[in-house]
Write a protein that holds these residues in place. Structure first.
Motif, PDB file in Angstrom:
ATOM      1  N   VAL A 100       3.317  15.234  13.387  1.00 37.38           N
ATOM      2  CA  VAL A 100       3.325  14.716  11.884  1.00 37.38           C
ATOM      3  C   VAL A 100       2.267  14.315  11.212  1.00 37.38           C
ATOM      4  N   VAL A 101       1.303  14.738  10.191  1.00 35.83           N
ATOM      5  CA  VAL A 101       0.185  14.655   9.544  1.00 35.83           C
ATOM      6  C   VAL A 101       0.321  13.576   8.507  1.00 35.83           C
ATOM      7  N   TYR A 102      -0.339  13.343   9.275  1.00 38.28           N
ATOM      8  CA  TYR A 102      -0.589  11.432   7.135  1.00 38.28           C
ATOM      9  C   TYR A 102      -2.431  12.173   6.660  1.00 38.28           C
ATOM     10  N   PHE A 103      -2.007  12.311   5.207  1.00 36.33           N
ATOM     11  CA  PHE A 103      -2.884  12.771   4.383  1.00 36.33           C
ATOM     12  C   PHE A 103      -3.024  12.157   3.032  1.00 36.33           C
ATOM     13  N   ARG A 104      -4.427  11.967   2.569  1.00 36.59           N
ATOM     14  CA  ARG A 104      -4.535  11.410   0.715  1.00 36.59           C
ATOM     15  C   ARG A 104      -4.733  12.414   0.582  1.00 36.59           C
ATOM     16  N   VAL A 105      -5.354  11.859  -0.996  1.00 34.09           N
ATOM     17  CA  VAL A 105      -5.988  12.560  -2.264  1.00 34.09           C
ATOM     18  C   VAL A 105      -7.064  11.646  -2.609  1.00 34.09           C
ATOM     19  N   LEU A 106      -8.405  12.412  -2.133  1.00 33.80           N
ATOM     20  CA  LEU A 106      -9.157  11.811  -2.989  1.00 33.80           C
ATOM     21  C   LEU A 106      -9.856  12.361  -4.187  1.00 33.80           C
TER      22      LEU A 106
ATOM     23  N   LEU B  95      -2.085   8.607  -5.104  1.00 29.03           N
ATOM     24  CA  LEU B  95      -3.380   8.744  -3.778  1.00 29.03           C
ATOM     25  C   LEU B  95      -2.604   7.933  -2.598  1.00 29.03           C
ATOM     26  N   ARG B  96      -1.868   7.568  -2.574  1.00 29.09           N
ATOM     27  CA  ARG B  96      -1.509   7.090  -1.453  1.00 29.09           C
ATOM     28  C   ARG B  96      -1.389   7.640  -0.385  1.00 29.09           C
TER      29      ARG B  96
ATOM     30  N   GLU C  68      -2.009   1.192  -9.655  1.00 30.66           N
ATOM     31  CA  GLU C  68      -3.674   1.353  -9.104  1.00 30.66           C
ATOM     32  C   GLU C  68      -3.771   2.569  -8.717  1.00 30.66           C
ATOM     33  N   PHE C  69      -2.293   3.091  -7.374  1.00 31.79           N
ATOM     34  CA  PHE C  69      -2.421   3.950  -6.678  1.00 31.79           C
ATOM     35  C   PHE C  69      -2.205   5.094  -7.286  1.00 31.79           C
ATOM     36  N   HIS C  70      -1.907   5.561  -8.976  1.00 31.17           N
ATOM     37  CA  HIS C  70      -1.694   6.668  -9.193  1.00 31.17           C
ATOM     38  C   HIS C  70      -3.036   7.183 -10.271  1.00 31.17           C
TER      39      HIS C  70
END
Length: 258
Positions: free
Chosen positions: A91-97, A66-67, A31-33
């Motif tokens: 610290v940077v928090y990001f994800r792939v849309l 995608l996490r 689900e997260f890939h």
């Protein structure tokens, strides 16, 4: 006999060949890939989650997570607008849309986001004064998040948050700030003490005015003070007799003398 054995062996090889082709054509995607598929070098798109079918030897697939990624920005040495050298990290928090754009638009989106975060951190801190960096961290965090998110949007990346972690000051600046904080505490203590003295003086003035209007109040206060002094058994108190108590006797004696 040899022909029959050879024929059976060919069927077995053919069966194994078909099984291997089918096995390589089927991909199970969590689900997260997502799988980004390139067919003969051209982008087909992203597929998943679940069972995905690809064409062996023709399709090339790249797996994208995608996490949310937690990116630690290393310590940066920056000079603020008021010429104070500081060391700061974040610290940077990001994800792939968009998995397709993250593979096509940039070679390595994690490295690119890390380098962009470092340069943006130096730029934003360099435009701010030290007091602003110390007292308005939330504002700086929002500015960093907006800038990085805007520049990574063409890569299909969404930056959800940026947080400053540590701010290291020179030792001389730390001592100066400690002296400033101590002076500020002394100033506040003196102001509070002066305000207390002012309020006490105002209350004493009000009490004096009340006693002036009502002499009996002064006598009651006098008797209450004597009671408090007499509570200490180890003390001996000598006090004069109030003239107001003797006034009737003095007047009577004056009349009899006439």
């Amino acid at each position: 006999m040899i022909t029959e054995i050879f024929g059976v062996g060919m069927w077995i090889i053919l069966f194994l060949f078909i099984v291997s082709i089918v096995g390589s054509a089927i991909r199970i995607v969590p689900e997260f890939h997502r799988l980004v598929v390139f067919r003969l070098g051209r982008l087909v798109g992203s597929k998943g989650p679940g069972i995905v079918f690809v064409i062996p030897w023709i399709d090339r697939v790249l797996r994208v997570d995608l996490r949310v990624v937690t990116l630690d920005v290393p310590v940066q040495e920056v000079i603020t607008r008021d010429n104070v050298p500081v060391k700061v990290n974040a610290v940077v928090y990001f994800r792939v849309l968009d998995p397709s754009r993250s593979m096509v638009e940039v070679e390595d989106y994690i490295t690119a986001t890390s380098l962009l975060s470092q340069t943006t951190l130096r730029s934003v801190i360099g435009r701010a004064e030290l007091d602003e960096v110390l007292s308005a961290r939330e504002k700086i965090n929002m500015e960093l998040q907006q800038i990085i998110d805007e520049r990574t949007d063409p890569w299909g990346i969404k930056v959800s948050a940026v947080e400053l972690k540590e701010l290291e000051l020179p030792e001389g600046m730390k001592r100066a700030m400690a002296r400033q904080a101590e002076a500020e505490r002394d100033r506040r203590a003196k102001i509070i003490s002066a305000e207390g003295e002012l309020q006490a003086a105002e209350k004493l003035t009000q009490a004096a005015e009340t006693m002036a209007r009502s002499p009996i109040t002064l006598q009651l206060r006098y008797m209450q003070t004597l009671k408090e002094i007499a509570g200490d058994k180890n003390s001996t108190t000598i006090f004069p007799l109030p003239l107001d108590l003797l006034k009737p006797f003095i007047e009577k004696f004056a009349k009899s003398a006439e």
